[in-house]
Scaffold this active site. Structure first.
Site, PDB file in Angstrom:
ATOM      1  N   HIS A  53      -8.875 -17.846 -22.529  1.00 52.02           N
ATOM      2  CA  HIS A  53      -9.457 -16.589 -22.072  1.00 52.02           C
ATOM      3  C   HIS A  53      -9.611 -15.650 -23.265  1.00 52.02           C
ATOM      4  CE1 HIS A  53      -8.399 -17.055 -17.518  1.00 52.02           C
ATOM      5  NE2 HIS A  53      -9.562 -17.579 -17.827  1.00 52.02           N
ATOM      6  N   ASP A  74      -9.162 -12.552 -23.964  1.00 50.25           N
ATOM      7  CA  ASP A  74      -8.134 -11.595 -24.391  1.00 50.25           C
ATOM      8  C   ASP A  74      -6.974 -12.247 -25.132  1.00 50.25           C
ATOM      9  OD1 ASP A  74      -7.664 -12.664 -21.717  1.00 50.25           O
ATOM     10  OD2 ASP A  74      -5.925 -11.352 -21.580  1.00 50.25           O
TER      11      ASP A  74
END
Length: 306
Positions: free
Chosen positions: A63, A65
């Site tokens: 992901h 982030d």
């Protein structure tokens, strides 16, 4: 020295006081990153960790982030003249991820980058410690990690050694290293003056996950568990849907695993101004818990030195 520096503690989105996921471990001067969200290089500068000693990055999952800080960090280290290799570990396809980064061509690197795919159960062995890859439960393939030190030599009983006729000096060191020595025709064995081997320290990093068996088993008697604590229990349904953990669930896992300390991270932006709901519900289950803040540092000491 074994120190943890929280460089980014936000869940999914940065806030005014929390950067995206990045946790640094400093073990005897060697630096490792566990995840590397956008802006991690700046957080390292603010924390004054340095970059030269960074040997490895361990990615929990892909992901954004958790990985967007890697290109900028690589470029900064190259500009600073880095020549030492960098190893990036993570779930399947991390090798391809590194290949794509290297092929982009927007920077010329002065050092090699190696991408190493890991599967649950894989072990990265280092001098004096190892890092174990743990299968976790998230919305994409994901890993947690357990850093485990090797056992340490038992305590040396100086008084007993002197009582047995061993003079202070080099013979003490030989006995402590496990070598027998001879004094006036008598053999003194190490086990006569050295106690039982002492456990090393263990840190577990969950990454983004639902509470799961892998993290539970890896966390048994851990000195520190750094666990996804994204939401409070009133958001239980969303935690299940988004494959994250509530503070209460993380505390329950820590209690069952008999960890010494629990630190919650990956904090949802809904608690950006007040983490009290997370802390209170976790403490109701497990006392030795705190909520990570950016730039927070924690020293992990040996149990026999507490």
């Amino acid at each position: 020295m074994l120190r943890v520096i929280f460089l980014g503690t936000a869940g999914s989105l940065p806030t005014t006081n929390r950067n995206t996921s990045a946790t640094m471990v400093n073990i005897e001067g060697e630096l490792m990153l566990f995840d590397c969200g956008e802006g991690t290089q700046q957080q390292m500068m603010r924390a004054k960790t340095g970059m030269k000693a960074l040997s490895s990055i361990f990615i929990s999952h892909f992901h954004a982030d958790h990985i967007l800080g890697i290109p900028g960090l690589i470029q900064t280290m190259s500009f600073h003249g880095r020549t030492e290799p960098l190893r990036i570990y993570g779930p399947h396809w991390v090798h391809e991820f590194v290949r794509i980064l290297s092929a982009l061509g927007y920077y010329k690197l002065r050092f090699d980058i190696e991408g190493i795919d890991l599967e649950p159960g894989d072990i990265v062995k280092r001098d004096g410690y190892s890092i174990h890859a743990i299968g976790t439960e998230h919305s994409v393939p994901s890993l947690g990690y357990a850093l485990t030190e090797e056992k340490r030599t038992g305590k040396f009983n100086r008084e007993k050694a002197i009582e047995l006729g061993v003079p202070p000096g080099p013979l003490f060191s030989r006995l402590h290293r496990g070598e027998a020595v001879e004094i006036d025709g008598r053999t003194i064995l190490p086990e006569e003056v050295v106690g039982q081997a002492r456990p090393g320290r263990k840190i577990v990093y969950s990454g983004d996950t639902r509470p799961c068996k892998g993290i539970m088993e890896a966390s048994k008697d851990a000195d520190l568990l750094i666990h996804d604590g994204t939401l409070a229990k009133d958001q239980q349904d969303w935690a299940i849907e988004s494959m994250h953990t509530t503070a209460e669930e993380a505390a329950q896992l820590a209690k069952e695993a008999n960890v010494r300390n629990l630190i919650l991270t990956h904090i949802s932006s809904r608690y950006s101004d007040d983490v009290t709901p997370l802390l209170e519900e976790a403490k109701a289950v497990f006392e030795n818990v705190s909520v990570a803040e950016d730039m927070m540092e924690v020293e992990v000491v040996h149990r026999d030195k507490k």
